[in-house]
Design a protein around this motif. Structure first.
Motif, mmCIF file in Angstrom:
data_model
loop_
_atom_site.group_PDB
_atom_site.id
_atom_site.type_symbol
_atom_site.label_atom_id
_atom_site.label_comp_id
_atom_site.label_asym_id
_atom_site.label_seq_id
_atom_site.Cartn_x
_atom_site.Cartn_y
_atom_site.Cartn_z
ATOM 1 N N SER B 242 7.386 16.949 5.135
ATOM 2 C CA SER B 242 8.756 15.463 5.076
ATOM 3 C C SER B 242 6.906 15.081 4.248
ATOM 4 N N SER B 243 7.968 14.294 2.848
ATOM 5 C CA SER B 243 6.554 13.864 1.859
ATOM 6 C C SER B 243 6.351 12.155 2.631
ATOM 7 N N PRO B 244 5.070 11.916 2.634
ATOM 8 C CA PRO B 244 5.600 10.353 2.779
ATOM 9 C C PRO B 244 5.745 9.773 1.836
ATOM 10 N N PRO B 245 6.039 8.688 1.795
ATOM 11 C CA PRO B 245 6.134 7.691 0.392
ATOM 12 C C PRO B 245 4.841 7.201 -0.440
ATOM 13 N N ILE B 246 4.443 7.329 -1.739
ATOM 14 C CA ILE B 246 3.349 6.741 -1.746
ATOM 15 C C ILE B 246 3.354 5.640 -2.006
ATOM 16 N N VAL B 247 2.127 5.242 -1.349
ATOM 17 C CA VAL B 247 2.029 3.510 -1.735
ATOM 18 C C VAL B 247 1.230 3.956 -2.241
ATOM 19 N N LYS B 248 1.610 2.178 -3.135
ATOM 20 C CA LYS B 248 0.263 1.609 -4.302
ATOM 21 C C LYS B 248 -0.107 1.064 -3.456
ATOM 22 N N PRO B 249 -1.851 1.076 -4.338
ATOM 23 C CA PRO B 249 -2.875 0.395 -3.468
ATOM 24 C C PRO B 249 -2.580 -0.677 -3.648
ATOM 25 N N ASP B 250 -3.855 -1.082 -2.503
ATOM 26 C CA ASP B 250 -4.047 -3.121 -2.221
ATOM 27 C C ASP B 250 -3.627 -3.665 -3.648
ATOM 28 N N TRP B 251 -4.551 -3.217 -4.288
ATOM 29 C CA TRP B 251 -4.665 -4.667 -5.451
ATOM 30 C C TRP B 251 -3.433 -4.553 -6.026
ATOM 31 N N GLU B 252 -2.955 -3.172 -6.879
ATOM 32 C CA GLU B 252 -1.890 -3.108 -7.344
ATOM 33 C C GLU B 252 -1.163 -3.721 -7.037
ATOM 34 N N THR B 253 -0.468 -3.400 -5.534
ATOM 35 C CA THR B 253 0.578 -5.320 -5.392
ATOM 36 C C THR B 253 -0.027 -5.979 -5.329
ATOM 37 N N TYR B 254 -0.865 -6.189 -4.464
ATOM 38 C CA TYR B 254 -1.462 -7.882 -5.039
ATOM 39 C C TYR B 254 -1.298 -8.766 -6.248
ATOM 40 N N CYS B 255 -1.339 -7.696 -7.301
ATOM 41 C CA CYS B 255 -1.699 -8.327 -8.793
ATOM 42 C C CYS B 255 0.634 -8.394 -9.198
ATOM 43 N N TYR B 256 0.311 -7.489 -8.368
ATOM 44 C CA TYR B 256 1.868 -8.272 -9.027
ATOM 45 C C TYR B 256 2.563 -9.220 -8.285
ATOM 46 N N LYS B 257 1.760 -9.527 -6.925
ATOM 47 C CA LYS B 257 2.582 -10.355 -6.244
ATOM 48 C C LYS B 257 1.998 -12.053 -6.712
ATOM 49 N N VAL B 258 0.602 -11.612 -7.144
ATOM 50 C CA VAL B 258 0.263 -12.635 -8.034
ATOM 51 C C VAL B 258 0.608 -13.494 -9.388
ATOM 52 N N GLY B 259 1.468 -12.053 -10.347
ATOM 53 C CA GLY B 259 2.385 -11.989 -11.259
ATOM 54 C C GLY B 259 3.318 -13.005 -11.257
ATOM 55 N N ASP B 260 4.391 -12.716 -9.840
ATOM 56 C CA ASP B 260 5.607 -13.323 -9.533
ATOM 57 C C ASP B 260 4.939 -14.455 -9.237
ATOM 58 N N MET B 261 4.122 -15.490 -8.555
ATOM 59 C CA MET B 261 3.421 -16.776 -8.481
ATOM 60 C C MET B 261 3.048 -17.592 -10.469
ATOM 61 N N ILE B 262 3.281 -16.835 -10.416
ATOM 62 C CA ILE B 262 3.367 -17.315 -12.512
ATOM 63 C C ILE B 262 5.201 -17.426 -13.096
ATOM 64 N N ILE B 263 5.520 -17.022 -12.417
ATOM 65 C CA ILE B 263 6.460 -16.808 -12.130
ATOM 66 C C ILE B 263 7.460 -17.717 -12.144
ATOM 67 N N GLN B 264 7.468 -17.703 -11.025
ATOM 68 C CA GLN B 264 8.488 -18.252 -9.783
ATOM 69 C C GLN B 264 8.105 -19.788 -10.600
ATOM 70 N N GLU B 265 6.464 -20.868 -10.624
ATOM 71 C CA GLU B 265 6.555 -21.838 -10.346
ATOM 72 C C GLU B 265 5.660 -22.147 -10.782
ATOM 73 N N GLN B 266 5.906 -23.093 -11.961
ATOM 74 C CA GLN B 266 4.672 -23.463 -12.775
ATOM 75 C C GLN B 266 3.818 -25.407 -12.663
ATOM 76 N N THR B 267 3.162 -25.281 -12.152
ATOM 77 C CA THR B 267 2.168 -26.918 -11.461
ATOM 78 C C THR B 267 1.547 -26.576 -11.508
ATOM 79 N N PRO B 268 0.414 -27.166 -11.226
ATOM 80 C CA PRO B 268 -1.376 -27.801 -11.130
ATOM 81 C C PRO B 268 -1.053 -27.006 -9.793
ATOM 82 N N GLN B 269 -0.240 -26.980 -8.995
ATOM 83 C CA GLN B 269 -0.382 -27.280 -7.560
ATOM 84 C C GLN B 269 -0.600 -25.129 -7.528
ATOM 85 N N ARG B 270 0.526 -24.441 -8.421
ATOM 86 C CA ARG B 270 0.509 -23.156 -7.907
ATOM 87 C C ARG B 270 -1.140 -22.648 -9.301
#
Lengths: 599, 359
Positions: B242-270
């Motif tokens: 059974s081939s387990p799914p390849i997990v992306k490294p933590d840092w990569e997913t983390y970076c993607y989420k940071v990218g999403d944060m930038i798109i979601q909202e554009q405020t000083p708070q963000r």
């Protein structure tokens, strides 16, 4: 004077108690150095208002014989010193306060001390719990003066302990100063001062004043000092109250790099009091810096006594410059009134020269520095609701003194700002930190003060890099330029940069990387990037077999952030942080230092 | 030991791909006139493996008697620098960029030391020693300048082999003094060969085709990564059924989420929230350049076509500034603010051209 001769004989004999006369002041040491050469470790000081029986002791000039003896006691040097008419003393000593009216200390503080003394001297009741008093406060806040005035008022005698630096004994074998000796002198002094009365005294009551502490920064000496104090204070009866005066070290200034690094290196009430001493056995009374009005009246009094006149503005400058320190205020007055010989003529001084004399290198608190930039006050800002009338008036005066810059040309209209109330040059001279650390603070805090994104955008710190001699000005001005005006206030707090925390953890991760690298292979250098970016998966699978601590670089869980900036309070000093920056960040790989400007 | 290290080819003959390159290296090593070399290519392409194999060809098996030393260098300001050094009788390998800005001192000291000592081993095939410098493209300009000088001066006693991801950060004089050797990323088929070879040697049985394809696609030309992932999978399911799914490294997913944060909202708070995330990434030793690149990739995937060029343009500018200045966080954050503001402007429908004029 047969009486005197016999006393001196006795003094020599016991060589522990010595009469320092006439002026029993700590400043006297400085003015008349011969006195400090005395062999005895202590001096019994008489209250200034001498009982009428021996008025000539202090009032008239008479030869004082100071005996000096070298460490081994081989020779004896005797010198006659003609204590000149008290003219040569500094004004601070000469015109020291003699009555409560003269004292610049707040009445309530004086009452506190008086109540404590009264309780200590009372036969019954609280006296058991009034054996040790710590008077703390900044320099020149009148701690000692209060005591002396009260001594006169309440009629008691002060026995003051003095370190005797000259008679430091060097042990013959090791060549090191034998600390036990100096320490024993303190114990001896305390015991004797507690048991014997001075031959001159007519005062019924006495107390022991310790202003010149033994070197308690040395752990051994401190331990013994504490022991001595504890034994003394816990004694059953016959205890003369001990008062220890502790001046706060100026922790605020930049030069004091030791400040804040370790509590051990700071003398304050906590280091003086033996640890574990029950609270009931000692009390602390804190003196605050003295209010401007009180300093003004104190300086005025000295002016009257010394018969000098100053313009109100000059007086104002002196008082402002003193910064809550009466002694400094009077010193400045004396200094600005010129040479002692020519001071008979009333001198008039320009305010400018006084500023030169009085200007202290007092660093602005970091907290205020960042606040000043962040609140971005500009000319014509409406005053805040909490502002007092005086504040408003001051702002208005400031606004009037500010010149508007010439209007900008049309194509730069977007850059038009009202004139800033912030004087960046003045900030620069009083900043406690260097420009790069300042940048970090600005960076940490500016976003909160922006109301919309565009204001974050052309912000100063990002657009310039560090190798710039004008970095501070560029940052400050750039930030001021970009921030909205007025800044909307939504309860922002000023934070310390999270940078250092992150940096520390980065270094932790780096250590883990080193370790992992060794674990991986003993003959091959793994590239760091490969380890951080590619190893995560296999390390997780390895579980417990994986090298210790690898999660510091391989595991990143979104949302579990530990980089939290700590809020700053007014009391924060930059000490620890600065050292950290200077010493450590330079080691880090991603944080290159200013060497970069070399090429 | 991991498979990557265990089953690494030792000689030029064992290498599976880039056969013509191996032949050239072989003839170079045999010619007796060996130049300075500069290996460049993407990470995981096999540069260091080829360097090791070339050394083996040059000096024989003796180069495999290695020991790791920690050398201490002292800067003029009395700061101590620890550098890990791998050494044999014939060569020395180090990564001077480990010490950041002090790399020049390390380069100078090491090269001087090597250059001034003659090879004492009479049976040695060559009179010179080889200095292998890893991550040559992260050397500071100072260090590169120091290197350039030494390369000319001590040609008799030493040869330098540089290893870099790209030549763009190397100064021209260095490039011109070296023989440039490009090691391209292996193709899909080449990687498959290598993976099968590793599977055979590790006794892991036959590698299922779909699993191999998955690994290779994920690795994107990075052989090391592919083998690491393969080994991790093998550990998870020893029979590879059974081939387990390849997990992306933590840092990569983390970076993607940071990218999403930038798109979601554009405020000083963000901006402040993103800053906290960036600090977190930095404190995990993820190189800032990689952070910037990964986040930018993610952002670009999500935004309108007309914004993509601008976002990358600014990423490039801030990446450059990051190298010039210090305190990487400033530049990362500046880029974030820039992107947010571009994105916001785009939605407000304001002409972007106006904005560019006064920036």
């Amino acid at each position: 004077m047969p009486q005197k001769a016999s006393q001196q004989g006795r003094i020599k004999h016991r060589s522990t108690l010595k009469l320092d006369s006439p002026p029993p002041s700590k400043k006297f040491k400085a003015t008349n150095s011969v006195m400090t050469l005395s062999l005895s470790p202590c001096s019994v000081i008489k209250p200034r208002n001498k009982p009428p029986s021996i008025p000539h002791l202090s009032k008239t000039s008479w030869p004082v014989t100071a005996i000096t003896k070298d460490a081994k006691g081989k020779g004896k040097v005797t010198r006659d010193v003609h204590a000149e008419s008290s003219d040569d003393r500094l004004w601070v000593d000469k015109y020291e306060p003699r009555s409560l009216e003269d004292l610049a200390v707040h009445k309530r503080k004086v009452d506190d001390v008086r109540r404590w003394l009264a309780e200590a001297f009372s036969e019954i009741g609280l006296s058991k719990h009034r054996r040790l008093l710590i008077l703390s406060g900044p320099a020149g806040s009148g701690k000692t003066a209060t005591l002396r005035v009260l001594a006169r008022e309440m009629d008691f005698e002060i026995a003051e302990y003095k370190n005797n630096t000259n008679s430091t004994q060097f042990s013959a074998l090791t060549g090191e100063p034998s600390t036990s000796d100096t320490q024993d002198t303190f114990a001896t002094f305390l015991n004797r001062a507690g048991s014997y009365t001075s031959v001159f005294t007519s005062a019924r009551r006495r107390l022991v004043l310790v202003e010149d502490l033994p070197n308690i920064l040395h752990p051994g000496i401190r331990a013994r000092f504490h022991d001595t104090l504890r034994v003394y204070v816990e004694r059953a009866s016959g205890v003369v109250p001990v008062i220890i005066v502790v001046s706060d070290a100026g922790l605020r200034t930049e030069g004091d790099s030791s400040g804040g690094r370790s509590l051990d290196l700071v003398i304050d009430a906590r280091t003086v009091v033996p640890p574990g001493l029950p609270d009931s056995l000692f009390s602390e009374i804190r003196f605050n810096p003295i209010a401007l009005t009180l300093i003004t009246s104190a300086v005025r009094r000295v002016m009257d006594l010394a018969n000098v006149r100053l313009s109100p503005s000059a007086l104002h400058t002196i008082v402002e410059g003193a910064g809550g320190d009466v002694r400094s205020g009077i010193m400045t007055l004396e200094f600005s009134c010129g040479h002692p010989k020519s001071r008979k003529q009333s001198t008039r001084l320009s305010v400018g020269s006084i500023v030169l004399v009085t200007q202290r290198e007092e660093a602005l608190l970091l907290f205020h520095l960042v606040g000043k930039i962040m609140y971005n006050k500009r000319k014509g800002d409406s005053p805040s609701r909490s502002a007092s009338r005086k504040d408003i008036a001051r702002d208005r005066a400031l606004d009037q003194s500010l010149k508007d810059p010439p209007p900008l040309p049309l194509w730069l209209a977007a850059e038009e700002r009202r004139t800033s109330r912030v004087d960046v040059d003045a900030l620069f001279t009083s900043t406690p930190i260097d420009a790069s650390l300042f940048g970090l603070y600005i960076h940490q805090n500016y976003t909160q003060y922006c109301t919309n994104l565009e204001q974050c955008n052309s912000n100063g710190p990002e657009n310039w890099y560090d190798a710039n001699p004008h970095a501070f000005h560029i940052r400050a001005l750039g930030t001021l330029h970009s921030l909205p005006s007025p800044v909307s206030s939504t309860g922002q707090r000023i934070y310390k940069p999270a940078f250092f925390d992150a940096l520390q953890r980065e270094r932790g991760a780096r250590d883990a990387l080193d370790y992992t690298s060794n674990w991986l292979s003993s003959t091959r250098l793994w590239p760091l990037v490969a380890m951080t970016t590619e190893l995560g998966g296999i390390l997780r699978v390895l579980g417990r077999r994986a090298p210790h601590g690898h999660h510091t670089f391989s595991e990143l869980v979104f949302g579990r952030d530990s980089v939290g900036a700590k809020a700053m309070t007014e009391g924060d000093v930059e000490g620890g942080v600065v050292d950290y920056d200077e010493g450590e960040t330079r080691e880090s790989h991603y944080l290159e230092d200013d060497d970069i400007e070399d090429w | 030991m991991l498979w990557v290290d265990d089953y690494r080819p030792r000689t030029l003959n064992e290498l599976h791909y880039h056969v013509r390159l191996s032949q050239r290296l072989k003839s170079l090593a045999g010619s007796g006139d060996f130049p300075h070399l500069l290996f460049y290519g993407p990470s995981g392409a096999g540069k260091k493996t080829r360097i090791a194999a070339t050394l083996n060809e040059l000096f024989g098996g003796g180069v495999e008697k290695l020991k790791i030393d920690q050398r201490v260098f002292i800067t003029p300001s009395r700061k101590k620098l620890d550098v890990n050094v791998v050494q044999s009788n014939y060569h020395i390998e180090l990564t001077p960029s480990e010490v950041g800005n002090y790399d020049r001192i390390v380069i100078q000291e090491i090269l001087k030391e090597i250059a001034q000592t003659q090879q004492v081993d009479v049976s040695a095939k060559h009179r010179f020693k080889v200095v292998v410098i890893n991550e040559a493209d992260s050397l500071s300009r100072d260090a590169q300048a120091a290197l350039r000088r030494t390369m000319e001066k001590y040609m008799t006693n030493l040869r330098i082999i540089l290893c870099a991801n790209s030549t763009s950060r190397l100064i021209a004089p260095i490039k011109s003094r070296c023989l440039l050797i490009r090691v391209a990323a292996p193709s899909h088929e080449e990687m498959l060969t290598v993976l099968n070879h590793v599977a055979k040697r590790a006794g892991a049985g036959l590698l299922p085709q779909d699993m191999a394809d998955e690994i290779i696609t994920d690795a994107n030309g990075n052989m090391r990564k592919a083998i690491l992932v393969f080994e991790a999978m093998k550990m998870q399911s020893p029979d590879l059924s059974s081939s387990p799914p390849i997990v992306k490294p933590d840092w990569e997913t983390y970076c993607y989420k940071v990218g999403d944060m930038i798109i979601q909202e554009q405020t000083p708070q963000r901006v402040m929230e993103v800053r906290a995330k960036l600090y977190e990434l930095l404190s995990h030793c993820i190189p800032p350049t990689i952070i910037l690149k990964t986040v930018a990739d993610r952002v670009v995937q999500k935004v309108d076509e007309s914004l993509k060029a601008d976002i990358m343009h600014w990423a490039a500018i801030y990446e450059n500034r990051m190298r010039l200045g210090n305190k990487k966080i400033y530049h990362l954050e500046a880029w974030v603010v820039k992107v947010m503001s571009l994105y916001k402007q785009f939605f407000l429908g304001i002409e972007l051209g106006d904005l560019d004029d006064f920036i």
